[in-house]
Design a protein around this motif. Structure first.
Motif, PDB file in Angstrom:
ATOM      1  N   LEU A 120       2.632 -12.759  -0.511  1.00  0.00           N
ATOM      2  CA  LEU A 120       2.488 -14.215  -0.429  1.00  0.00           C
ATOM      3  C   LEU A 120       3.165 -14.906  -1.599  1.00  0.00           C
ATOM      4  O   LEU A 120       3.125 -14.425  -2.735  1.00  0.00           O
ATOM      5  CB  LEU A 120       1.005 -14.586  -0.405  1.00  0.00           C
ATOM      6  CG  LEU A 120       0.242 -14.165   0.853  1.00  0.00           C
ATOM      7  CD1 LEU A 120      -1.258 -14.179   0.614  1.00  0.00           C
ATOM      8  CD2 LEU A 120       0.602 -15.076   2.023  1.00  0.00           C
ATOM      9  N   ARG A 121       3.775 -16.049  -1.314  1.00  0.00           N
ATOM     10  CA  ARG A 121       4.420 -16.870  -2.333  1.00  0.00           C
ATOM     11  C   ARG A 121       4.000 -18.319  -2.128  1.00  0.00           C
ATOM     12  O   ARG A 121       3.809 -18.755  -0.987  1.00  0.00           O
ATOM     13  CB  ARG A 121       5.952 -16.772  -2.208  1.00  0.00           C
ATOM     14  CG  ARG A 121       6.515 -15.377  -2.430  1.00  0.00           C
ATOM     15  CD  ARG A 121       7.919 -15.267  -1.855  1.00  0.00           C
ATOM     16  NE  ARG A 121       8.564 -14.010  -2.190  1.00  0.00           N
ATOM     17  CZ  ARG A 121       8.375 -12.873  -1.553  1.00  0.00           C
ATOM     18  NH1 ARG A 121       7.530 -12.809  -0.528  1.00  0.00           N
ATOM     19  NH2 ARG A 121       9.015 -11.771  -1.908  1.00  0.00           N
ATOM     20  N   PRO A 122       3.855 -19.105  -3.197  1.00  0.00           N
ATOM     21  CA  PRO A 122       3.524 -20.525  -3.036  1.00  0.00           C
ATOM     22  C   PRO A 122       4.589 -21.239  -2.212  1.00  0.00           C
ATOM     23  O   PRO A 122       5.784 -20.977  -2.338  1.00  0.00           O
ATOM     24  CB  PRO A 122       3.495 -21.049  -4.468  1.00  0.00           C
ATOM     25  CG  PRO A 122       3.221 -19.844  -5.315  1.00  0.00           C
ATOM     26  CD  PRO A 122       3.913 -18.707  -4.620  1.00  0.00           C
ATOM     27  N   ILE A 123       4.163 -22.147  -1.349  1.00  0.00           N
ATOM     28  CA  ILE A 123       5.093 -22.931  -0.549  1.00  0.00           C
ATOM     29  C   ILE A 123       5.859 -23.893  -1.454  1.00  0.00           C
ATOM     30  O   ILE A 123       5.308 -24.450  -2.403  1.00  0.00           O
ATOM     31  CB  ILE A 123       4.323 -23.697   0.550  1.00  0.00           C
ATOM     32  CG1 ILE A 123       3.707 -22.686   1.538  1.00  0.00           C
ATOM     33  CG2 ILE A 123       5.237 -24.671   1.290  1.00  0.00           C
ATOM     34  CD1 ILE A 123       2.824 -23.324   2.587  1.00  0.00           C
ATOM     35  N   LEU A 127       2.784 -18.449   1.640  1.00  0.00           N
ATOM     36  CA  LEU A 127       3.475 -17.957   2.827  1.00  0.00           C
ATOM     37  C   LEU A 127       4.288 -16.730   2.461  1.00  0.00           C
ATOM     38  O   LEU A 127       4.938 -16.702   1.411  1.00  0.00           O
ATOM     39  CB  LEU A 127       4.386 -19.054   3.380  1.00  0.00           C
ATOM     40  CG  LEU A 127       5.195 -18.760   4.641  1.00  0.00           C
ATOM     41  CD1 LEU A 127       4.273 -18.625   5.843  1.00  0.00           C
ATOM     42  CD2 LEU A 127       6.224 -19.869   4.882  1.00  0.00           C
ATOM     43  N   SER A 128       4.262 -15.723   3.330  1.00  0.00           N
ATOM     44  CA  SER A 128       5.129 -14.566   3.109  1.00  0.00           C
ATOM     45  C   SER A 128       6.499 -14.849   3.716  1.00  0.00           C
ATOM     46  O   SER A 128       6.654 -15.725   4.567  1.00  0.00           O
ATOM     47  CB  SER A 128       4.514 -13.303   3.736  1.00  0.00           C
ATOM     48  OG  SER A 128       4.553 -13.378   5.144  1.00  0.00           O
ATOM     49  N   ILE A 129       7.501 -14.094   3.265  1.00  0.00           N
ATOM     50  CA  ILE A 129       8.855 -14.342   3.771  1.00  0.00           C
ATOM     51  C   ILE A 129       9.009 -13.843   5.196  1.00  0.00           C
ATOM     52  O   ILE A 129       9.883 -14.292   5.924  1.00  0.00           O
ATOM     53  CB  ILE A 129       9.928 -13.698   2.861  1.00  0.00           C
ATOM     54  CG1 ILE A 129       9.736 -12.178   2.794  1.00  0.00           C
ATOM     55  CG2 ILE A 129       9.911 -14.331   1.483  1.00  0.00           C
ATOM     56  CD1 ILE A 129      10.848 -11.465   2.061  1.00  0.00           C
ATOM     57  N   GLY A 130       8.128 -12.930   5.606  1.00  0.00           N
ATOM     58  CA  GLY A 130       8.197 -12.399   6.959  1.00  0.00           C
ATOM     59  C   GLY A 130       9.200 -11.278   7.070  1.00  0.00           C
ATOM     60  O   GLY A 130      10.244 -11.274   6.419  1.00  0.00           O
ATOM     61  N   GLY A 131       8.877 -10.285   7.881  1.00  0.00           N
ATOM     62  CA  GLY A 131       9.788  -9.164   8.054  1.00  0.00           C
ATOM     63  C   GLY A 131       9.097  -7.949   8.611  1.00  0.00           C
ATOM     64  O   GLY A 131       8.014  -8.038   9.193  1.00  0.00           O
ATOM     65  N   LYS A 132       9.712  -6.783   8.375  1.00  0.00           N
ATOM     66  CA  LYS A 132       9.254  -5.551   9.004  1.00  0.00           C
ATOM     67  C   LYS A 132       8.748  -4.527   8.005  1.00  0.00           C
ATOM     68  O   LYS A 132       8.618  -3.350   8.342  1.00  0.00           O
ATOM     69  CB  LYS A 132      10.402  -4.942   9.824  1.00  0.00           C
ATOM     70  CG  LYS A 132      10.941  -5.860  10.915  1.00  0.00           C
ATOM     71  CD  LYS A 132      12.110  -5.223  11.648  1.00  0.00           C
ATOM     72  CE  LYS A 132      12.685  -6.141  12.712  1.00  0.00           C
ATOM     73  NZ  LYS A 132      13.844  -5.543  13.420  1.00  0.00           N
ATOM     74  N   ASP A 133       8.472  -4.946   6.752  1.00  0.00           N
ATOM     75  CA  ASP A 133       7.960  -3.980   5.788  1.00  0.00           C
ATOM     76  C   ASP A 133       6.926  -4.657   4.893  1.00  0.00           C
ATOM     77  O   ASP A 133       6.746  -5.870   4.922  1.00  0.00           O
ATOM     78  CB  ASP A 133       9.091  -3.385   4.943  1.00  0.00           C
ATOM     79  CG  ASP A 133       9.913  -4.456   4.238  1.00  0.00           C
ATOM     80  OD1 ASP A 133       9.322  -5.335   3.588  1.00  0.00           O
ATOM     81  OD2 ASP A 133      11.151  -4.412   4.352  1.00  0.00           O
ATOM     82  N   ILE A 161      -0.871 -10.633  -3.425  1.00  0.00           N
ATOM     83  CA  ILE A 161      -1.669 -10.166  -2.294  1.00  0.00           C
ATOM     84  C   ILE A 161      -3.089 -10.653  -2.507  1.00  0.00           C
ATOM     85  O   ILE A 161      -3.597 -10.699  -3.631  1.00  0.00           O
ATOM     86  CB  ILE A 161      -1.624  -8.629  -2.135  1.00  0.00           C
ATOM     87  CG1 ILE A 161      -2.025  -7.915  -3.425  1.00  0.00           C
ATOM     88  CG2 ILE A 161      -0.265  -8.179  -1.679  1.00  0.00           C
ATOM     89  CD1 ILE A 161      -2.107  -6.404  -3.274  1.00  0.00           C
ATOM     90  N   PHE A 162      -3.733 -11.037  -1.413  1.00  0.00           N
ATOM     91  CA  PHE A 162      -5.086 -11.595  -1.461  1.00  0.00           C
ATOM     92  C   PHE A 162      -6.103 -10.501  -1.726  1.00  0.00           C
ATOM     93  O   PHE A 162      -6.038  -9.428  -1.149  1.00  0.00           O
ATOM     94  CB  PHE A 162      -5.379 -12.298  -0.134  1.00  0.00           C
ATOM     95  CG  PHE A 162      -6.739 -12.933  -0.056  1.00  0.00           C
ATOM     96  CD1 PHE A 162      -7.152 -13.862  -1.009  1.00  0.00           C
ATOM     97  CD2 PHE A 162      -7.599 -12.618   0.984  1.00  0.00           C
ATOM     98  CE1 PHE A 162      -8.396 -14.464  -0.920  1.00  0.00           C
ATOM     99  CE2 PHE A 162      -8.849 -13.211   1.077  1.00  0.00           C
ATOM    100  CZ  PHE A 162      -9.246 -14.140   0.117  1.00  0.00           C
ATOM    101  N   ARG A 163      -7.066 -10.804  -2.608  1.00  0.00           N
ATOM    102  CA  ARG A 163      -8.098  -9.834  -2.954  1.00  0.00           C
ATOM    103  C   ARG A 163      -9.505 -10.412  -2.815  1.00  0.00           C
ATOM    104  O   ARG A 163     -10.418 -10.047  -3.546  1.00  0.00           O
ATOM    105  CB  ARG A 163      -7.884  -9.311  -4.381  1.00  0.00           C
ATOM    106  CG  ARG A 163      -6.906  -8.144  -4.468  1.00  0.00           C
ATOM    107  CD  ARG A 163      -7.519  -6.915  -3.785  1.00  0.00           C
ATOM    108  NE  ARG A 163      -6.640  -5.760  -3.825  1.00  0.00           N
ATOM    109  CZ  ARG A 163      -5.898  -5.347  -2.816  1.00  0.00           C
ATOM    110  NH1 ARG A 163      -5.900  -6.038  -1.705  1.00  0.00           N
ATOM    111  NH2 ARG A 163      -5.161  -4.277  -2.910  1.00  0.00           N
TER     112      ARG A 163
END
Length: 538
Positions: A342-345, A330-336, A411-413
């Motif tokens: 992504l970080r492990p839950i 899950l990403s932390i979410g935001g505007k940038d 980041i997913f590749r």
């Protein structure tokens, strides 16, 4: 031992929030094109409806003298409140739901999967009434039970009953076909508890003192919506059932204005449509900017859409998962851009293991200089799937590849295998299609490749043997591969010549040394042709 399940969560929240709306269900206009009104269904009503449905199935299956914990196949759309009642009700009655969505329309494959799971009955959507006449199991149409039809004295298992954590609670299936058939994904109570814990983290409330309102994401017969609903129930959210999963931007505006939607979660393909429309619609852009969260999953969001969202203050959040494990990163979410990493839950036990040196394709096409890492779910992680899905080392190797861009941030590749994801984030085994084309049409073609990442269905590119009539070749390929595709999911099928493209020999882009066709490069080189096939406006 007793165990937290989706049913115990529902029972607890129905006591805490009895009158709060759990769902808003649409009532459509006579032509089915527009939502006339949204009908609320409270938490107490949802609980009562599940109990009623459970007693209905308990009575029906008692006629067969099925033992508790028997597997029952459920072939449903998973898109409606009534479908949800059948799925939860079957579990509440003490049985193990084996879930199939309508996207797998071949009954022969369904029967094979039922046999492999040792299912003892089949519940199916009424739309399949005419094609399940030869069902090897006792079958029942999934009708909406009414109070008058159900004996409320029929006993149900106690929610506090002890369970073996390794027993199966439900069975999903991989969304792509392997060797002509999806794989079983048995889900234990231990796994389910881990899913509940992860969903609690993903769905933490965003409104102080107010109910969060979210929207149905996909079929309850798949893991994405199952996961999101478990998270929503834990905090007493309201979930809107849209008119369809690919709902229009106008319907999104309606859900925000009339239903107070504040958390939009969609597969990336459908979210991309709203982002694209917001470029031309200031009202839609303002609504997206005002949402507390815009969560997407299933596919990587197109770079230009992601940049548009960041530049315009839309609070994006990326959720990465699969059928076998549910949500994982899950990403932390935001505007940038940094907020999209992504970080492990929390509470999971994962490894990111280096693969072999960077692939030739990635090095040539993506200019990737860092080493790729494969996500591995360790056996001591509660969400590690059934042992039948793990590798010899006891862990589950996802095949998903990442770059570590900051410590603990990824980041997913893409994948290390030959899968692509369709627009609704279901997987398609391109290699199986290509192998079948080569086997059945080897005398007609020299090479082929299947593309269609993020598209509704795959497209086959072929290089022919010699000079041939392209239309005749397309028809021959469709004819020779028809049986193979009849057994596959709808989103994996190639059954029309419109989805076969014939190009001159040597046209398809290849790697420099091995000469392998580069799937991603084909997608980009022939984007205009693909857009035309799918009817995408330039």
């Amino acid at each position: 031992m007793s165990c937290t399940t989706h049913l115990t969560v529902l029972s607890e929240k129905a006591s805490l929030f009895p009158t709060a709306p759990a769902f808003l269900v649409p009532e459509l206009s006579s032509d089915g094109d527009k939502v006339q009104t949204w009908q609320p269904i409270s938490y107490s009503q949802f609980f009562d409806d599940v109990e009623l449905t459970a007693r209905y199935w308990a009575a029906k299956l008692a006629e067969l003298q099925l033992p508790r914990h028997a597997v029952v196949g459920m072939w449903l759309s998973g898109m409606t409140y009534v479908d949800l009642l059948h799925i939860y009700g079957m579990a509440r009655a003490g049985y193990v739901p084996q879930l199939f969505s309508l996207r797998l329309p071949n009954p022969e494959v369904i029967y094979e999967l039922l046999h492999r799971a040792k299912a003892q009955a089949l519940v199916y959507d009424v739309s399949f009434d005419e094609i399940v006449t030869d069902s090897p199991l006792p079958k029942f149409v999934a009708v909406h039970p009414h109070i008058a039809d159900v004996d409320d004295s029929i006993p149900l298992p106690l929610l506090s009953d002890e369970v073996n954590l390794d027993d199966t609670a439900m069975i999903f299936h991989t969304s792509g076909s392997t060797s002509g058939s999806p794989k079983l994904v048995p889900c234990s109570y231990r796994w389910l508890k881990a899913i509940i814990d992860k969903a609690a983290h993903v769905s933490k409330p965003l409104r102080s003192g107010q109910q969060d309102v979210t929207v149905w994401m996909g079929s309850m017969c798949h893991i994405a919506q199952t996961f999101m609903l478990i998270g929503a129930l834990q905090y007493g959210f309201c979930t809107i059932q849209p008119s369809k999963i690919s709902f229009s931007s106008d319907e999104l505006l309606d859900m925000v204005h009339r239903c107070r939607l504040n958390r939009l979660n969609q597969f990336a393909t459908y979210l991309g449509m709203h982002l694209k429309n917001s470029r031309k619609d200031p009202k839609l852009l303002a609504v997206l900017q005002g949402l507390d969260e815009v969560l997407y999953a299933g596919l990587t969001l197109a770079r230009e859409e992601e940049e548009w969202a960041f530049q315009n203050g839309i609070l994006l959040r990326n959720l990465f998962g699969n059928t076998e494990c549910g949500a994982m990163l899950l990403s932390i979410g935001g505007k940038d851009e940094d907020s999209s990493y992504l970080r492990p839950i929390e509470g999971t036990s994962y490894d990111f293991r280096p693969t072999d040196p960077v692939s030739e394709d990635d090095a040539a096409h993506e200019n990737v200089n860092a080493r790729l890492l494969e996500l591995v779910i360790r056996s001591d992680s509660g969400d590690c799937p059934d042992s039948s899905l793990r590798q010899a080392d006891g862990h589950y190797h996802t095949g998903d590849l990442f770059l570590e861009v900051q410590e603990g941030c990824y980041i997913f590749r893409g994948r290390d295998d030959d899968w692509i994801k369709s627009e609704n984030s279901l997987r398609c085994d391109t290699k199986a299609i290509e192998d079948n084309v080569r086997a059945m049409c080897g005398s007609l073609i020299t090479e082929c490749i299947v593309v269609g990442n993020g598209r509704p269905s795959p497209v086959l590119f072929v290089e022919p043997q010699g000079n041939v009539d392209a239309e005749r070749l397309k028809k021959d390929i469709i004819r020779r591969t028809r049986h193979f595709h009849s057994r596959r999911y709808l989103h994996e099928r190639i059954t029309s010549t419109a989805f076969v493209i014939v190009v001159p020999r040597g046209t398809l882009p290849r790697t420099a040394t091995k000469g392998n066709i580069r799937r991603r490069a084909v997608e980009e080189q022939f984007k205009a042709e693909l857009d035309q096939i799918y009817g995408v406006a330039a």
